[in-house]
Design a protein around this motif. Sequence first.
Motif, PDB file in Angstrom:
ATOM      1  N   LEU A 184       0.824  -1.207   0.000  1.00 13.23           N
ATOM      2  CA  LEU A 184       0.000   0.000   0.000  1.00 13.23           C
ATOM      3  C   LEU A 184       0.859   1.258   0.000  1.00 13.23           C
ATOM      4  CD1 LEU A 184      -2.833  -1.029   2.469  1.00 13.23           C
ATOM      5  CD2 LEU A 184      -3.107  -0.494   0.036  1.00 13.23           C
ATOM      6  N   SER A 185       1.976   1.214   0.682  1.00 14.85           N
ATOM      7  CA  SER A 185       2.822   2.407   0.774  1.00 14.85           C
ATOM      8  C   SER A 185       3.496   2.752  -0.552  1.00 14.85           C
ATOM      9  CB  SER A 185       3.855   2.253   1.883  1.00 14.85           C
ATOM     10  OG  SER A 185       4.774   1.247   1.576  1.00 14.85           O
ATOM     11  N   THR A 186       3.538   1.817  -1.487  1.00 17.54           N
ATOM     12  CA  THR A 186       4.136   2.111  -2.795  1.00 17.54           C
ATOM     13  C   THR A 186       3.214   2.919  -3.694  1.00 17.54           C
ATOM     14  OG1 THR A 186       3.296   0.127  -3.921  1.00 17.54           O
ATOM     15  CG2 THR A 186       5.427  -0.067  -2.759  1.00 17.54           C
ATOM     16  N   ASN A 187       1.899   2.869  -3.414  1.00 14.33           N
ATOM     17  CA  ASN A 187       0.882   3.526  -4.247  1.00 14.33           C
ATOM     18  C   ASN A 187       0.820   2.976  -5.670  1.00 14.33           C
ATOM     19  OD1 ASN A 187      -0.340   5.322  -2.380  1.00 14.33           O
ATOM     20  ND2 ASN A 187       1.454   6.648  -2.529  1.00 14.33           N
ATOM     21  N   PHE A 188       1.353   1.785  -5.899  1.00 18.09           N
ATOM     22  CA  PHE A 188       1.302   1.166  -7.222  1.00 18.09           C
ATOM     23  C   PHE A 188       0.095   0.251  -7.392  1.00 18.09           C
ATOM     24  CE2 PHE A 188       6.168   1.428  -7.214  1.00 18.09           C
ATOM     25  CZ  PHE A 188       6.168   2.606  -7.933  1.00 18.09           C
ATOM     26  N   TYR A 189      -0.536  -0.144  -6.302  1.00 16.40           N
ATOM     27  CA  TYR A 189      -1.579  -1.166  -6.347  1.00 16.40           C
ATOM     28  C   TYR A 189      -2.881  -0.661  -5.750  1.00 16.40           C
ATOM     29  CZ  TYR A 189       2.610  -4.017  -6.861  1.00 16.40           C
ATOM     30  OH  TYR A 189       3.815  -4.528  -7.285  1.00 16.40           O
ATOM     31  N   THR A 190      -3.979  -1.209  -6.268  1.00 17.19           N
ATOM     32  CA  THR A 190      -5.275  -0.933  -5.657  1.00 17.19           C
ATOM     33  C   THR A 190      -5.403  -1.788  -4.399  1.00 17.19           C
ATOM     34  OG1 THR A 190      -6.424  -2.728  -6.816  1.00 17.19           O
ATOM     35  CG2 THR A 190      -6.297  -0.577  -7.955  1.00 17.19           C
ATOM     36  N   TYR A 243      -5.072   3.999   4.866  1.00 14.48           N
ATOM     37  CA  TYR A 243      -3.647   3.769   5.063  1.00 14.48           C
ATOM     38  C   TYR A 243      -2.867   4.158   3.826  1.00 14.48           C
ATOM     39  CZ  TYR A 243       0.677   1.447   6.486  1.00 14.48           C
ATOM     40  OH  TYR A 243       1.982   1.195   6.834  1.00 14.48           O
ATOM     41  N   LYS A 244      -3.485   3.858   2.676  1.00  8.24           N
ATOM     42  CA  LYS A 244      -2.846   4.140   1.385  1.00  8.24           C
ATOM     43  C   LYS A 244      -2.648   5.632   1.237  1.00  8.24           C
ATOM     44  CE  LYS A 244      -3.317   3.086  -3.456  1.00  8.24           C
ATOM     45  NZ  LYS A 244      -3.990   2.409  -4.482  1.00  8.24           N
ATOM     46  N   LEU A 281      -7.743   1.641   2.596  1.00  4.76           N
ATOM     47  CA  LEU A 281      -7.810   2.814   1.713  1.00  4.76           C
ATOM     48  C   LEU A 281      -7.259   4.054   2.410  1.00  4.76           C
ATOM     49  CD1 LEU A 281      -8.629   3.504  -1.121  1.00  4.76           C
ATOM     50  CD2 LEU A 281     -10.905   4.075  -0.295  1.00  4.76           C
TER      51      LEU A 281
END
Length: 91
Positions: A53-59, A90-91, A88
Amino acid sequence: HQHYTEGLISIQEMADLCNISEDYFRKLFKGFYGISPIKYINDLKISRAKELLSTNFYTVSQVCELSGFSDISYFSREFKKATGVCPLKYK
């Protein structure tokens, strides 16, 4: 540690690998790690989910699957229980 994201790992399968009963496996595991085997596995999955989640690359759906959860509602519940916020947020 290598296969926790590849689907449901049953306690019985882990006990069978050790050639001991499921009850004895649970007792040994809890004595060694201080938590149940399921809690340990879920903690590994949540840790992986936080990284993803911390990468912001994935849903959130992709993170759910990539971290080894098969049900998004269960994933969301466990994630919120562990972190205090929904995936959501956390993202």
